[in-house]
Design a protein around this motif. Structure first.
Motif, PDB file in Angstrom:
ATOM      1  N   ILE A   1      47.786  52.662  46.061  1.00 23.30           N
ATOM      2  CA  ILE A   1      48.989  52.640  45.122  1.00 23.30           C
ATOM      3  C   ILE A   1      48.109  53.107  44.150  1.00 23.30           C
ATOM      4  O   ILE A   1      48.852  53.641  43.153  1.00 23.30           O
ATOM      5  CB  ILE A   1      50.067  51.090  44.992  1.00 23.30           C
ATOM      6  N   VAL A   2      46.668  52.340  43.308  1.00 23.94           N
ATOM      7  CA  VAL A   2      46.893  52.292  42.416  1.00 23.94           C
ATOM      8  C   VAL A   2      45.031  51.470  42.832  1.00 23.94           C
ATOM      9  O   VAL A   2      44.456  50.829  43.196  1.00 23.94           O
ATOM     10  CB  VAL A   2      47.441  51.419  41.262  1.00 23.94           C
ATOM     11  N   ASP A   3      43.888  52.324  41.370  1.00 26.89           N
ATOM     12  CA  ASP A   3      42.702  51.434  41.293  1.00 26.89           C
ATOM     13  C   ASP A   3      43.055  49.962  40.436  1.00 26.89           C
ATOM     14  O   ASP A   3      43.962  49.617  40.193  1.00 26.89           O
ATOM     15  CB  ASP A   3      42.251  52.238  40.131  1.00 26.89           C
ATOM     16  N   ILE A   4      42.125  50.015  41.910  1.00 27.75           N
ATOM     17  CA  ILE A   4      41.540  48.188  41.573  1.00 27.75           C
ATOM     18  C   ILE A   4      40.489  47.991  40.677  1.00 27.75           C
ATOM     19  O   ILE A   4      39.798  48.406  41.312  1.00 27.75           O
ATOM     20  CB  ILE A   4      42.082  47.487  42.517  1.00 27.75           C
ATOM     21  N   ALA A   5      40.291  46.978  39.297  1.00 21.92           N
ATOM     22  CA  ALA A   5      38.949  46.864  38.761  1.00 21.92           C
ATOM     23  C   ALA A   5      38.713  46.045  39.082  1.00 21.92           C
ATOM     24  O   ALA A   5      37.298  45.652  39.097  1.00 21.92           O
ATOM     25  CB  ALA A   5      39.617  47.174  37.065  1.00 21.92           C
ATOM     26  N   SER A   6      39.476  44.607  39.553  1.00 18.63           N
ATOM     27  CA  SER A   6      38.575  43.424  39.905  1.00 18.63           C
ATOM     28  C   SER A   6      39.092  42.727  41.110  1.00 18.63           C
ATOM     29  O   SER A   6      40.756  42.991  41.179  1.00 18.63           O
ATOM     30  CB  SER A   6      38.488  42.047  38.720  1.00 18.63           C
TER      31      SER A   6
ATOM     32  N   ILE B   1      33.924  47.208  42.203  1.00 23.12           N
ATOM     33  CA  ILE B   1      35.149  46.627  42.187  1.00 23.12           C
ATOM     34  C   ILE B   1      34.241  44.716  41.952  1.00 23.12           C
ATOM     35  O   ILE B   1      33.473  44.405  42.223  1.00 23.12           O
ATOM     36  CB  ILE B   1      36.205  46.117  43.263  1.00 23.12           C
ATOM     37  N   GLY B   2      34.969  43.946  40.364  1.00 23.46           N
ATOM     38  CA  GLY B   2      34.434  42.915  40.002  1.00 23.46           C
ATOM     39  C   GLY B   2      35.122  41.773  40.792  1.00 23.46           C
ATOM     40  O   GLY B   2      35.741  42.395  40.092  1.00 23.46           O
ATOM     41  N   PHE B   3      34.314  41.500  41.293  1.00 21.11           N
ATOM     42  CA  PHE B   3      34.358  39.838  41.608  1.00 21.11           C
ATOM     43  C   PHE B   3      34.193  38.919  40.737  1.00 21.11           C
ATOM     44  O   PHE B   3      32.947  38.050  40.423  1.00 21.11           O
ATOM     45  CB  PHE B   3      33.214  39.688  43.171  1.00 21.11           C
ATOM     46  N   ILE B   4      35.687  37.747  40.813  1.00 23.85           N
ATOM     47  CA  ILE B   4      35.850  36.979  39.546  1.00 23.85           C
ATOM     48  C   ILE B   4      35.999  35.907  40.749  1.00 23.85           C
ATOM     49  O   ILE B   4      36.761  35.193  40.713  1.00 23.85           O
ATOM     50  CB  ILE B   4      36.900  37.272  38.788  1.00 23.85           C
ATOM     51  N   PRO B   5      35.411  34.835  40.669  1.00 22.49           N
ATOM     52  CA  PRO B   5      34.693  33.896  41.800  1.00 22.49           C
ATOM     53  C   PRO B   5      35.901  31.944  40.695  1.00 22.49           C
ATOM     54  O   PRO B   5      35.135  31.937  39.692  1.00 22.49           O
ATOM     55  CB  PRO B   5      33.934  33.513  41.754  1.00 22.49           C
ATOM     56  N   TRP B   6      36.556  31.972  41.226  1.00 24.74           N
ATOM     57  CA  TRP B   6      37.627  31.147  40.037  1.00 24.74           C
ATOM     58  C   TRP B   6      36.823  29.511  41.187  1.00 24.74           C
ATOM     59  O   TRP B   6      35.980  29.284  42.163  1.00 24.74           O
ATOM     60  CB  TRP B   6      39.179  30.792  40.479  1.00 24.74           C
ATOM     61  N   PHE B   7      37.023  28.751  40.830  1.00 20.57           N
ATOM     62  CA  PHE B   7      36.683  27.257  40.972  1.00 20.57           C
ATOM     63  C   PHE B   7      34.550  27.300  41.223  1.00 20.57           C
ATOM     64  O   PHE B   7      34.033  26.801  41.937  1.00 20.57           O
ATOM     65  CB  PHE B   7      36.778  26.887  42.132  1.00 20.57           C
ATOM     66  N   PRO B   8      34.087  28.057  40.004  1.00 19.40           N
ATOM     67  CA  PRO B   8      32.400  28.451  40.587  1.00 19.40           C
ATOM     68  C   PRO B   8      31.216  27.610  40.449  1.00 19.40           C
ATOM     69  O   PRO B   8      30.914  27.677  41.265  1.00 19.40           O
ATOM     70  CB  PRO B   8      32.091  29.192  39.609  1.00 19.40           C
ATOM     71  N   LEU B   9      32.161  26.302  39.734  1.00 19.91           N
ATOM     72  CA  LEU B   9      31.540  24.913  40.429  1.00 19.91           C
ATOM     73  C   LEU B   9      31.474  23.765  40.751  1.00 19.91           C
ATOM     74  O   LEU B   9      31.649  22.600  40.649  1.00 19.91           O
ATOM     75  CB  LEU B   9      31.834  24.496  38.299  1.00 19.91           C
TER      76      LEU B   9
ATOM     77  N   ASP C   1      31.598  41.380  49.187  1.00 22.08           N
ATOM     78  CA  ASP C   1      30.551  42.299  49.858  1.00 22.08           C
ATOM     79  C   ASP C   1      31.349  43.710  50.229  1.00 22.08           C
ATOM     80  O   ASP C   1      30.104  44.750  49.185  1.00 22.08           O
ATOM     81  CB  ASP C   1      30.458  42.517  51.580  1.00 22.08           C
ATOM     82  N   TYR C   2      32.529  43.465  50.413  1.00 22.51           N
ATOM     83  CA  TYR C   2      33.524  45.274  50.424  1.00 22.51           C
ATOM     84  C   TYR C   2      33.835  45.358  48.872  1.00 22.51           C
ATOM     85  O   TYR C   2      33.355  46.132  48.470  1.00 22.51           O
ATOM     86  CB  TYR C   2      34.831  44.645  49.966  1.00 22.51           C
ATOM     87  N   ALA C   3      34.159  44.620  47.323  1.00 25.07           N
ATOM     88  CA  ALA C   3      34.111  44.266  45.753  1.00 25.07           C
ATOM     89  C   ALA C   3      32.494  44.900  45.543  1.00 25.07           C
ATOM     90  O   ALA C   3      32.344  46.051  44.459  1.00 25.07           O
ATOM     91  CB  ALA C   3      34.072  42.968  45.424  1.00 25.07           C
ATOM     92  N   THR C   4      31.009  44.421  46.343  1.00 25.02           N
ATOM     93  CA  THR C   4      30.037  44.765  45.730  1.00 25.02           C
ATOM     94  C   THR C   4      29.576  46.457  46.954  1.00 25.02           C
ATOM     95  O   THR C   4      29.667  46.977  45.050  1.00 25.02           O
ATOM     96  CB  THR C   4      29.011  44.421  46.242  1.00 25.02           C
ATOM     97  N   ALA C   5      30.351  46.851  47.386  1.00 21.97           N
ATOM     98  CA  ALA C   5      30.410  48.107  47.872  1.00 21.97           C
ATOM     99  C   ALA C   5      30.496  48.855  46.810  1.00 21.97           C
ATOM    100  O   ALA C   5      30.680  50.415  46.943  1.00 21.97           O
ATOM    101  CB  ALA C   5      30.319  48.343  49.480  1.00 21.97           C
ATOM    102  N   GLU C   6      32.285  49.147  46.335  1.00 16.90           N
ATOM    103  CA  GLU C   6      33.016  49.654  45.891  1.00 16.90           C
ATOM    104  C   GLU C   6      33.392  49.272  44.132  1.00 16.90           C
ATOM    105  O   GLU C   6      34.140  50.034  43.777  1.00 16.90           O
ATOM    106  CB  GLU C   6      34.507  49.136  46.793  1.00 16.90           C
TER     107      GLU C   6
END
Length: 286
Positions: A175-180, A204-212, A197-202
C-alpha cells in the motif's frame, strides 16, 4: 560527561531522514501506568533538553502516552526544534486508565489523532508517524491507506508500524512505503528476530521497545553483571551496546525520567563490542 550518541552511528529512515542510532523514548516521562503527568515535571523537561544536548536527534513518542502528556512536554522542552531533530509519534491505541491499551484503527480516528499530534507537537508535518497497533476490527488497507492519504497531503513524512509480523509489513508495503517497525526486542526477549532480519535486509529501521529489560540478568552475580564489570560499564549500557551491534538498522530508544539514567544509557554509544563480546552476551541469555 563528554560522550554523545554520535558513536552509535547513523541510519537513514526511508532514504529521507538521517538519525543517530541511539535515540530516546518518552513513555517513562508520564505517570504510573503511562497515565497522567510526570511525578517531576521540571526533571522531565530537563531530560528532554539533556538528550538533545548529548546528540540525540531521534525522539519516539505517542499520543497515548499520558495520554496527551508526552507530546506537549516535547514541545515545551524543545520548541522551536533544532535542525535535524526527528520526532516519531504514534496513533492507534486508546486509553481507558493506567496500563489499559485498546487498539482503534478506524481511518477517521487515525486522521483525528494525526491532526492532534500536529497541534500538540507544534509542527506542520510529522517526521515519522507510526500505526501503534493494527486494529483487528478494521481492514489493514483502511488503516494504512489513511496514513498514505495523510502522507500525500503532506501532514506526515514517513510511515511506520508497531508490533507487527513480517507478513503484516509485507502487506502494508503493498500500500505504501514503510520506513520503520517497532517491536518488543531486547537481550532477554528476541521473539521478533525474524522481523529484525527482514528489516535489516530491506533497510527498514527497527525500533526495539522495552530495550532495557535486563531483569535478573543485571542482578548481583549475574553473567551480564560480570561482563559489564569487565567492560567498566553498567548492565544497561551493555544491553544497549549489544542491540547496536546486532544490526545496522537497530534504533534503540531507551526511556527514563532521570537525567542521571539518561546520561548512563547514552554512554552505551562509547562501548565497542568484539564478536567474542557479542557471543558472550548471547550466551548469557541462551
Amino acid at each position: 560527561m563528554t560522550s554523545t550518541t554520535q558513536k552509535s552511528g547513523e541510519f537513514t529512515l526511508g532514504n529521507a531522514l538521517t538519525v543517530q542510532r541511539l535515540g530516546y523514548g518518552t513513555m517513562q516521562l508520564t505517570g504510573d501506568g503511562v497515565w497522567g503527568p510526570p511525578r517531576d515535571h521540571d526533571e522531565a523537561v530537563r531530560v528532554l533538553r539533556r538528550a538533545v544536548e548529548l546528540g540525540v536527534n531521534f525522539i519516539d513518542t505517542a499520543d497515548s502516552y499520558g495520554p496527551v502528556v508526552a507530546e506537549p512536554l516535547i514541545r515545551e522542552a524543545l520548541h522551536p526544534y533544532p535542525d535535524g531533530l526527528v520526532i516519531a509519534t504514534k496513533a492507534g491505541l486508546t486509553r481507558a486508565g493506567p496500563g489499559d491499551w485498546r487498539p482503534v484503527g478506524r481511518p477517521e480516528y487515525l486522521r483525528q489523532q494525526a491532526e492532534m499530534s500536529l497541534r500538540h507537537l507544534g509542527v506542520e508535518q510529522i517526521p515519522l508517524f507510526q500505526l501503534h497497533r493494527i486494529d483487528p476490527q478494521v481492514p489493514l488497507d483502511d488503516q494504512v491507506g489513511e496514513l498514505k492519504k495523510l502522507q500525500d497531503e503532506g501532514k506526515i513524512n514517513l510511515i511506520g508500524l508497531s508490533e507487527v509480523s513480517v507478513d503484516e509489513v509485507k502487506a502494508a508495503r503493498d500500500i505504501v512505503d514503510i520506513a520503520s517497525v517497532q517491536n518488543l526486542y531486547n537481550l532477554a526477549d528476541r521473539s521478533a528476530e525474524d522481523l529484525l532480519d527482514y528489516a535489516t535486509a530491506e533497510n527498514i529501521g527497527f525500533i526495539p521497545w522495552f530495550p532495557l529489560a535486563t531483569g535478573e540478568l543485571a542482578g548481583a552475580g549475574s553473567k551480564l553483571g560480570a561482563l559489564a564489570a569487565d567492560k567498566n560499564a553498567s548492565p544497561s549500557q551493555l544491553a544497549l551496546a549489544w542491540l547496536l551491534a546486532r544490526s545496522p538498522a537497530m534504533l534503540p530508544i531507551p526511556g527514563t525520567s532521570s537525567v542521571a539514567h539518561l546520561e548512563d544509557n547514552l554512554a552505551a554509544a562509547d562501548i565497542e563490542l568484539s564478536e567474542a563480546d557479542v557471543r558472550a552476551l548471547d550466551d548469557a541469555v541462551a
